[in-house]
Design a protein around this motif. Structure first.
Motif, PDB file in Angstrom:
ATOM      1  N   GLN A  17       0.820  -1.210   0.000  1.00  0.00           N
ATOM      2  CA  GLN A  17       0.000   0.000   0.000  1.00  0.00           C
ATOM      3  C   GLN A  17       0.857   1.264   0.000  1.00  0.00           C
ATOM      4  OE1 GLN A  17      -3.383  -0.262  -0.461  1.00  0.00           O
ATOM      5  NE2 GLN A  17      -2.778  -2.395  -0.711  1.00  0.00           N
ATOM      6  N   ALA A  18       1.955   1.261   0.758  1.00  0.00           N
ATOM      7  CA  ALA A  18       2.837   2.430   0.799  1.00  0.00           C
ATOM      8  C   ALA A  18       3.473   2.682  -0.562  1.00  0.00           C
ATOM      9  CB  ALA A  18       3.923   2.235   1.858  1.00  0.00           C
ATOM     10  N   LEU A  19       3.972   1.637  -1.185  1.00  0.00           N
ATOM     11  CA  LEU A  19       4.644   1.796  -2.476  1.00  0.00           C
ATOM     12  C   LEU A  19       3.650   2.171  -3.572  1.00  0.00           C
ATOM     13  CD1 LEU A  19       7.207  -1.143  -2.319  1.00  0.00           C
ATOM     14  CD2 LEU A  19       7.608   1.290  -1.906  1.00  0.00           C
ATOM     15  N   GLN A  20       2.464   1.596  -3.510  1.00  0.00           N
ATOM     16  CA  GLN A  20       1.457   1.930  -4.501  1.00  0.00           C
ATOM     17  C   GLN A  20       1.037   3.395  -4.384  1.00  0.00           C
ATOM     18  OE1 GLN A  20      -1.730  -0.870  -4.501  1.00  0.00           O
ATOM     19  NE2 GLN A  20      -2.329  -0.420  -6.588  1.00  0.00           N
ATOM     20  N   LEU A  21       0.938   3.877  -3.158  1.00  0.00           N
ATOM     21  CA  LEU A  21       0.609   5.281  -2.930  1.00  0.00           C
ATOM     22  C   LEU A  21       1.624   6.193  -3.606  1.00  0.00           C
ATOM     23  CD1 LEU A  21      -0.661   7.763  -1.511  1.00  0.00           C
ATOM     24  CD2 LEU A  21       0.654   7.139   0.523  1.00  0.00           C
ATOM     25  N   PHE A  22       2.904   5.924  -3.386  1.00  0.00           N
ATOM     26  CA  PHE A  22       3.918   6.829  -3.929  1.00  0.00           C
ATOM     27  C   PHE A  22       4.157   6.617  -5.421  1.00  0.00           C
ATOM     28  CE2 PHE A  22       4.542   7.719   0.478  1.00  0.00           C
ATOM     29  CZ  PHE A  22       4.878   9.068   0.467  1.00  0.00           C
ATOM     30  N   ARG A  23       3.805   5.462  -5.950  1.00  0.00           N
ATOM     31  CA  ARG A  23       3.827   5.312  -7.404  1.00  0.00           C
ATOM     32  C   ARG A  23       2.801   6.243  -8.031  1.00  0.00           C
ATOM     33  NH1 ARG A  23       3.539  -1.072  -6.867  1.00  0.00           N
ATOM     34  NH2 ARG A  23       5.712  -1.502  -6.297  1.00  0.00           N
ATOM     35  N   ARG A  24       1.642   6.328  -7.388  1.00  0.00           N
ATOM     36  CA  ARG A  24       0.607   7.237  -7.887  1.00  0.00           C
ATOM     37  C   ARG A  24       1.064   8.691  -7.801  1.00  0.00           C
ATOM     38  NH1 ARG A  24      -5.698   6.218  -7.547  1.00  0.00           N
ATOM     39  NH2 ARG A  24      -5.771   4.157  -8.494  1.00  0.00           N
ATOM     40  N   VAL A  25       1.693   9.039  -6.703  1.00  0.00           N
ATOM     41  CA  VAL A  25       2.168  10.411  -6.538  1.00  0.00           C
ATOM     42  C   VAL A  25       3.212  10.734  -7.603  1.00  0.00           C
ATOM     43  CG1 VAL A  25       3.415  11.996  -5.020  1.00  0.00           C
ATOM     44  CG2 VAL A  25       1.660  10.494  -4.074  1.00  0.00           C
ATOM     45  N   ARG A  26       4.142   9.813  -7.830  1.00  0.00           N
ATOM     46  CA  ARG A  26       5.194  10.058  -8.819  1.00  0.00           C
ATOM     47  C   ARG A  26       4.627  10.168 -10.230  1.00  0.00           C
ATOM     48  NH1 ARG A  26       7.694   5.752  -6.345  1.00  0.00           N
ATOM     49  NH2 ARG A  26       7.859   4.592  -8.313  1.00  0.00           N
ATOM     50  N   ALA A  27       3.499   9.489 -10.474  1.00  0.00           N
ATOM     51  CA  ALA A  27       2.911   9.489 -11.808  1.00  0.00           C
ATOM     52  C   ALA A  27       2.041  10.716 -12.071  1.00  0.00           C
ATOM     53  CB  ALA A  27       2.081   8.231 -12.013  1.00  0.00           C
ATOM     54  N   SER A  28       1.751  11.494 -11.033  1.00  0.00           N
ATOM     55  CA  SER A  28       0.846  12.634 -11.170  1.00  0.00           C
ATOM     56  C   SER A  28       1.581  13.929 -10.851  1.00  0.00           C
ATOM     57  CB  SER A  28      -0.355  12.473 -10.227  1.00  0.00           C
ATOM     58  OG  SER A  28      -1.091  13.669 -10.133  1.00  0.00           O
ATOM     59  N   ARG A  29       1.673  14.807 -11.814  1.00  0.00           N
ATOM     60  CA  ARG A  29       2.360  16.088 -11.591  1.00  0.00           C
ATOM     61  C   ARG A  29       1.632  16.920 -10.541  1.00  0.00           C
ATOM     62  NH1 ARG A  29       6.237  19.410 -14.163  1.00  0.00           N
ATOM     63  NH2 ARG A  29       6.572  21.126 -12.700  1.00  0.00           N
ATOM     64  N   SER A  30       0.308  16.917 -10.560  1.00  0.00           N
ATOM     65  CA  SER A  30      -0.433  17.709  -9.579  1.00  0.00           C
ATOM     66  C   SER A  30      -0.211  17.161  -8.172  1.00  0.00           C
ATOM     67  CB  SER A  30      -1.930  17.717  -9.909  1.00  0.00           C
ATOM     68  OG  SER A  30      -2.462  16.411  -9.939  1.00  0.00           O
ATOM     69  N   ALA A  31      -0.159  15.830  -8.029  1.00  0.00           N
ATOM     70  CA  ALA A  31       0.089  15.227  -6.710  1.00  0.00           C
ATOM     71  C   ALA A  31       1.498  15.561  -6.234  1.00  0.00           C
ATOM     72  CB  ALA A  31      -0.106  13.722  -6.785  1.00  0.00           C
ATOM     73  N   ARG A  32       2.458  15.552  -7.136  1.00  0.00           N
ATOM     74  CA  ARG A  32       3.834  15.891  -6.750  1.00  0.00           C
ATOM     75  C   ARG A  32       3.929  17.352  -6.315  1.00  0.00           C
ATOM     76  NH1 ARG A  32       5.056  13.442 -11.719  1.00  0.00           N
ATOM     77  NH2 ARG A  32       6.029  15.371 -12.476  1.00  0.00           N
ATOM     78  N   GLU A  33       3.193  18.214  -6.981  1.00  0.00           N
ATOM     79  CA  GLU A  33       3.205  19.626  -6.609  1.00  0.00           C
ATOM     80  C   GLU A  33       2.590  19.835  -5.230  1.00  0.00           C
ATOM     81  OE1 GLU A  33       4.648  22.154  -7.884  1.00  0.00           O
ATOM     82  OE2 GLU A  33       5.369  21.209  -9.726  1.00  0.00           O
ATOM     83  N   LEU A  34       1.561  19.070  -4.901  1.00  0.00           N
ATOM     84  CA  LEU A  34       0.971  19.170  -3.569  1.00  0.00           C
ATOM     85  C   LEU A  34       1.938  18.663  -2.510  1.00  0.00           C
ATOM     86  CD1 LEU A  34      -2.723  18.105  -4.220  1.00  0.00           C
ATOM     87  CD2 LEU A  34      -1.900  20.361  -3.548  1.00  0.00           C
ATOM     88  N   LEU A  35       2.697  17.632  -2.846  1.00  0.00           N
ATOM     89  CA  LEU A  35       3.711  17.137  -1.917  1.00  0.00           C
ATOM     90  C   LEU A  35       4.795  18.187  -1.718  1.00  0.00           C
ATOM     91  CD1 LEU A  35       4.408  14.609  -0.266  1.00  0.00           C
ATOM     92  CD2 LEU A  35       5.786  13.830  -2.201  1.00  0.00           C
ATOM     93  N   MET A  36       5.172  18.858  -2.786  1.00  0.00           N
ATOM     94  CA  MET A  36       6.162  19.934  -2.682  1.00  0.00           C
ATOM     95  C   MET A  36       5.651  21.061  -1.781  1.00  0.00           C
ATOM     96  SD  MET A  36       8.941  19.547  -4.807  1.00  0.00           S
ATOM     97  CE  MET A  36       9.352  21.157  -5.478  1.00  0.00           C
TER      98      MET A  36
END
Length: 225
Positions: free
Chosen positions: A97-116
């Motif tokens: 579940q942890a790895l799947q979550l961050f695969r999704r984040v890495r695949a989404s520019r908007s999600a990465r920007e929210l993490l930033m």
């Protein structure tokens, strides 16, 4: 069609347009590139509707982060299906579940920007993003713990915090300990290490005399999010 149904349908469609516009603006310029005016323009709606539905950008970001597009939403039935049958199932559930979550984040520019945004200082909107995202991660970790008598929150903070930092480093095209985080090969090494750590944690939980693991009867297969 009754007026109430039509209103609900229109509101649902408009909300979706606002959410889509938000994702586009985030991908284009991060949270600093989001404004009520730009959202209204991109969604082709009145600014008044955004304020009416969400109260402003704070409410919109809070709503978006609780949608489940980034941090998954688990139903009661799915959580029961995911519950480990034996203690050895803990590690693959946690790591999966942890790895799947961050695969999704890495695949989404908007999600990465929210993490930033979560590491921005002196930015009220970034504070809203950080608090909402932390609340969702806290909920997810609690749902997937399946253990009592262990500090799963602190352990998850270390591991998910590390994955967050590595994702931010990758977004900024920076390596970590010589690993190129811009490549799939680099992330495969990271994921292998994370899986190994979770396996060790699962073994500790199994061997501990103070930790209780909430298993379920056999009959279902573990389902990934």
């Amino acid at each position: 069609m009754p007026s109430t149904q039509k209103h609900t349908r229109n509101r649902t469609a408009t909300t979706q347009r606002i959410v889509d516009a938000l994702e586009e603006l985030l991908a284009e310029g991060g949270i600093d590139g989001v404004s009520i005016s730009l959202l209204a323009q991109k969604a082709d709606i009145s600014k008044v509707l955004i304020y009416r539905y969400f109260g402003g950008l704070d409410g919109l970001f809070d709503y978006y982060l609780r949608l489940g597009r980034i941090v998954p939403q688990y139903s009661v039935a799915l959580l029961e299906q995911m519950r480990p049958i034996t203690p050895t199932d803990l590690a693959p559930i946690w790591s999966g579940q942890a790895l799947q979550l961050f695969r999704r984040v890495r695949a989404s520019r908007s999600a990465r920007e929210l993490l930033m945004a979560t590491v921005k200082e002196h930015n009220p909107l970034a504070d809203v993003v950080s608090q909402a995202q932390d609340a969702e991660l806290t909920r997810m970790v609690g749902q997937l713990a399946f253990v009592e008598g262990a500090d799963y929150q602190a352990t998850s903070a270390v591991l998910l915090g590390a994955l967050s930092h590595l994702t931010i480093q990758a977004q900024q095209n920076r390596p970590m300990i010589g690993i190129d985080l811009r490549t799939e090969a680099g992330w495969q090494r990271i994921e292998a290490a994370v899986s190994l750590i979770y396996k060790a944690l699962g073994r500790l939980a199994t061997d501990s005399t103070t930790t209780q693991i909430a298993t379920r009867p056999q009959g279902f297969e573990t389902t990934s999010w």
